[in-house]
Design a protein around this motif. Structure first.
Motif: not given
Length: 75
Positions: A1-15
């Motif tokens: 499992m990949l674990v990422l830390t993000r703050k409000p208004n930040q994104s994660i792109q999948i493909g």
């Protein structure tokens, strides 16, 4: 499992087509926005598991539709 830390208004792109944005964090609740093509099904996990179980039950049904139809039109 990949674990990422993000703050409000930040994104994660999948493909190329799916973007997940953290909209807000309030206590233990995180609001997530998902931008994806309409042909991509998106469900909460508990809903997905319920759908999967219903589909499995329907597929394993032992009802003989041919027999039911012939009985209906026999009389």
């Amino acid at each position: 499992m990949l674990v990422l830390t993000r703050k409000p208004n930040q994104s994660i792109q999948i493909g190329n087509d799916i973007e997940i944005t953290i909209l807000s964090v309030e206590g233990e609740q995180v609001k997530v926005g998902i931008d994806a093509p309409k042909n991509v099904d998106i469900h909460r996990k508990e809903v997905y598991l319920a759908i999967k179980e219903e589909n499995s039950n329907a597929a394993s049904s032992t009802v003989d539709l041919g027999k039911l139809i012939s009985q209906k039109y026999k009389s």
